[in-house]
Design an enzyme around this catalytic site. Structure first.
Site, PDB file in Angstrom:
ATOM      1  N   ASN A 109      40.067  12.439  13.588  1.00 36.82           N
ATOM      2  CA  ASN A 109      38.503  12.025  14.479  1.00 36.82           C
ATOM      3  C   ASN A 109      37.918  10.912  13.739  1.00 36.82           C
ATOM      4  O   ASN A 109      36.602  10.867  13.594  1.00 36.82           O
ATOM      5  CB  ASN A 109      37.805  13.183  14.821  1.00 36.82           C
ATOM      6  CG  ASN A 109      37.146  14.039  13.602  1.00 36.82           C
ATOM      7  OD1 ASN A 109      37.610  13.904  12.476  1.00 36.82           O
ATOM      8  ND2 ASN A 109      36.161  14.773  14.203  1.00 36.82           N
ATOM      9  N   ASP A 167      41.314  17.526  16.648  1.00 36.58           N
ATOM     10  CA  ASP A 167      40.004  18.454  16.196  1.00 36.58           C
ATOM     11  C   ASP A 167      38.820  17.760  16.437  1.00 36.58           C
ATOM     12  O   ASP A 167      38.463  16.595  16.108  1.00 36.58           O
ATOM     13  CB  ASP A 167      40.484  18.633  14.801  1.00 36.58           C
ATOM     14  CG  ASP A 167      39.119  19.485  14.091  1.00 36.58           C
ATOM     15  OD1 ASP A 167      39.065  20.706  14.661  1.00 36.58           O
ATOM     16  OD2 ASP A 167      38.440  18.969  13.315  1.00 36.58           O
ATOM     17  N   HIS A 247      39.982  26.350  12.327  1.00 33.16           N
ATOM     18  CA  HIS A 247      38.825  27.288  11.985  1.00 33.16           C
ATOM     19  C   HIS A 247      38.672  28.388  13.065  1.00 33.16           C
ATOM     20  O   HIS A 247      37.661  28.319  13.562  1.00 33.16           O
ATOM     21  CB  HIS A 247      37.691  26.078  11.853  1.00 33.16           C
ATOM     22  CG  HIS A 247      37.634  25.016  12.919  1.00 33.16           C
ATOM     23  ND1 HIS A 247      37.794  25.484  14.442  1.00 33.16           N
ATOM     24  CD2 HIS A 247      37.405  23.811  12.709  1.00 33.16           C
ATOM     25  CE1 HIS A 247      37.818  24.351  15.100  1.00 33.16           C
ATOM     26  NE2 HIS A 247      37.615  23.319  14.078  1.00 33.16           N
ATOM     27  N   ASP A 320      37.561  22.549   6.167  1.00 34.53           N
ATOM     28  CA  ASP A 320      37.040  21.683   7.319  1.00 34.53           C
ATOM     29  C   ASP A 320      35.826  20.727   6.785  1.00 34.53           C
ATOM     30  O   ASP A 320      34.643  20.647   7.234  1.00 34.53           O
ATOM     31  CB  ASP A 320      36.289  22.438   8.450  1.00 34.53           C
ATOM     32  CG  ASP A 320      35.724  21.896   9.555  1.00 34.53           C
ATOM     33  OD1 ASP A 320      35.918  20.655   9.813  1.00 34.53           O
ATOM     34  OD2 ASP A 320      35.417  22.285  10.742  1.00 34.53           O
ATOM     35  N   HIS A 324      28.535  14.419   6.388  1.00 33.26           N
ATOM     36  CA  HIS A 324      27.724  13.558   7.209  1.00 33.26           C
ATOM     37  C   HIS A 324      26.663  13.026   6.237  1.00 33.26           C
ATOM     38  O   HIS A 324      26.167  13.867   5.268  1.00 33.26           O
ATOM     39  CB  HIS A 324      27.136  14.585   8.423  1.00 33.26           C
ATOM     40  CG  HIS A 324      28.278  15.051   9.498  1.00 33.26           C
ATOM     41  ND1 HIS A 324      28.578  13.910  10.216  1.00 33.26           N
ATOM     42  CD2 HIS A 324      28.461  15.994   9.724  1.00 33.26           C
ATOM     43  CE1 HIS A 324      29.156  14.672  11.068  1.00 33.26           C
ATOM     44  NE2 HIS A 324      29.383  15.968  10.803  1.00 33.26           N
TER      45      HIS A 324
HETATM   46  O1  DOR Z   1      31.656  21.067  12.387  1.00 31.02           O
HETATM   47  C1  DOR Z   1      32.601  20.416  12.634  1.00 31.02           C
HETATM   48  N1  DOR Z   1      32.536  19.131  12.147  1.00 31.02           N
HETATM   49  N2  DOR Z   1      33.604  20.777  13.470  1.00 31.02           N
HETATM   50  C2  DOR Z   1      34.682  19.877  13.964  1.00 31.02           C
HETATM   51  O2  DOR Z   1      35.288  20.442  14.757  1.00 31.02           O
HETATM   52  C3  DOR Z   1      34.364  18.510  13.614  1.00 31.02           C
HETATM   53  C4  DOR Z   1      33.634  18.427  12.278  1.00 31.02           C
HETATM   54  C5  DOR Z   1      33.416  16.830  12.125  1.00 31.02           C
HETATM   55  O3  DOR Z   1      34.142  15.956  12.408  1.00 31.02           O
HETATM   56  O4  DOR Z   1      32.215  16.668  11.791  1.00 31.02           O
END
Ligand code: DOR
Length: 442
Positions: A109, A167, A247, A320, A324
């Site tokens: 992604n 995902d 997850h 995971d 951010h």
């Molecule tokens: O918490 C998450 N963050 N779950 C996901 O499925 C995607 C991911 C993201 O790409 O930040």
């Protein structure tokens, strides 16, 4: 001083007197481990005495430390291409090395989505330039992750993809999922599902339960995960393909996978450190660092996940790792992006589960290394004479607190910052190369 040159094959490295644990070989013994030109050449009590005398030998007194097969992460978001302000391949792989990983599977992604050979190749190339842990791209199941048109999996596979996944979003259509399983079966790669019925989770920020009600937030019910896992298991059985659940967060999903395995359906799954350790109570203060997708659940889910990990129903621990920036996290909960970082903290977070929860050390190592490697068809790191040196040296007694200045990731979105962790990664070798060295501190 870094006296073991980074990113060059370990010429002659002698780990003396470490506890070596490799569940794949039923090995648990205090031994010396000798690495020569990137390969493990000797393992045994006192096997390092003679090599240690060589002038070029780099000798580590590893008494009280553990040497383990290096870890394999099935699920990381490295954000390159497209969101390099959060993470890029180099910073993500450095974080992985610091966490004890020799292999990292990167979710598609990105921006653009990794749905083409060109993006997969670019990622592999970038990782090779970095020279750290090996990156294994995961290609998208559907173009642009829109859930409609399948990607050219043959091309993704040829370029290095080890699995396919959308995902971040779920493949909602049963027909598309069926075709995806059929197509992926040709290449013997697993289809990794983000199990979330989006119709049941619209507008949801956290788990649906007493706490979402108390906070006045729309909830993400367990059943939204469970219905997709149940459907996909039926499809995987019908098609005879390999299916992997990303997850897993609910007791129901764990139960469904356990039953499917009992019926010899080719199903595997993973759990994250945060779903093993935290509950939705962590959101009582609206802490955006605890907003993840799937959401943190209730104590009974956590107990069921730990039990399923301990008994092998849950095959693997996957971070995971979802970096951010403050832009996506220093805001209202409803606006915040889901995800927390994990690569550097995973081992230190989870070692404490051993013993207290019924989880055995061998199972923890198996779930961090051997089983995830098998799921994506990699040669599992192994403490075996003749094997490529892919190992992690840890100090199990070390207590440490993640501090911003020490983290290699570009992001800081974790609720575990400054919490005391147990067990520290001191040294990581990937492909016979030292990719992380914190023996002198750091
Ligand atoms: O918490 C998450 N963050 N779950 C996901 O499925 C995607 C991911 C993201 O790409 O930040």
């Amino acid at each position: 001083m870094r006296w073991r040159p980074m990113h060059t094959p370990a010429e002659l490295l002698v780990l003396r007197g470490a506890r070596a644990v490799d569940p794949a070989r039923a090995l648990d013994a205090v031994v010396d481990v000798v690495v020569e030109r990137g390969r493990i050449t000797r393992i045994g009590p006192n096997a390092g005495a003679e090599p240690a005398r060589a002038e070029r030998a780099q000798v580590i007194d590893a008494a009280g430390q553990w040497v383990l097969p290096a870890f394999v992460d099935l699920h990381a978001h490295l954000r390159e291409p497209g969101q390099e302000y959060k993470e890029d391949i180099a910073s993500g792989l450095s974080a992985a090395a610091a966490g004890g990983y020799a292999h990292v599977c990167a979710m598609p992604n990105t921006q653009p989505v990794n749905d083409t050979r060109a993006v997969t190749e670019m990622m592999v190339h970038r990782a090779a330039e970095h020279g750290g842990p090996t990156l294994h791209p995961i290609g998208a199941i559907t173009k642009r992750q829109e859930g409609k048109e399948l990607t050219e999996m043959a091309e993704l596979r040829a370029a290095g993809a080890v699995a396919v996944s959308d995902d971040g979003v779920c493949v909602m259509s049963s027909a598309v999922m069926r075709r995806a399983l059929e197509y992926a079966k040709n290449f013997d790669i697993p289809v990794i599902q983000h199990a979330e019925d989006h119709e049941l989770t619209q507008g949801a920020d956290i788990h649906e339960g007493a706490i979402s009600a108390r906070l006045g937030l729309r909830g993400w019910p367990r059943v939204a995960e469970d219905v997709i896992v149940a459907r996909d298991i039926l499809l995987a059985e019908y098609v005879g393909a390999r299916y992997h659940v990303a997850h897993v967060s609910t007791r129901g999903a764990a139960r469904l996978v356990r039953e499917a395995k009992g019926r010899h359906i080719d199903v595997t799954c993973e759990v994250t450190p945060h779903h093993l350790l935290l509950t939705d109570a962590a959101l009582l203060g609206y802490d955006t660092a605890c907003k993840v997708n799937p959401p943190l659940r209730e104590p009974e889910d956590v107990a069921a996940l730990v039990e399923a990990l301990a008994d092998g129903t849950i095959d693997a621990i996957a971070t995971d790792h979802a970096p951010h920036s403050p832009l996506e996290k220093d805001c209202e909960l409803s606006q915040a992006r889901p995800g927390m970082m994990g690569l550097e903290l995973c081992f230190g977070l989870l070692l404490g589960l051993v013993g207290s929860s019924g989880l055995k050390l061998e199972r923890l190592i198996d779930a961090l290394s051997t089983r995830p490697a098998r799921i994506v068809g990699l040669d599992a790191p192994s403490l075996r004479e003749g094997a490529l040196a892919e190992l992690t040296l840890v100090d199990p007694a070390a207590r440490w607190k993640p501090e911003s200045v020490h983290l290699r990731s570009k992001s800081r979105n974790t609720p575990f910052m400054s919490r005391e962790l147990m067990g520290k990664v001191l040294l990581t070798l990937a492909r016979g190369v030292v990719v992380h060295d914190a023996i002198g501190g750091a």
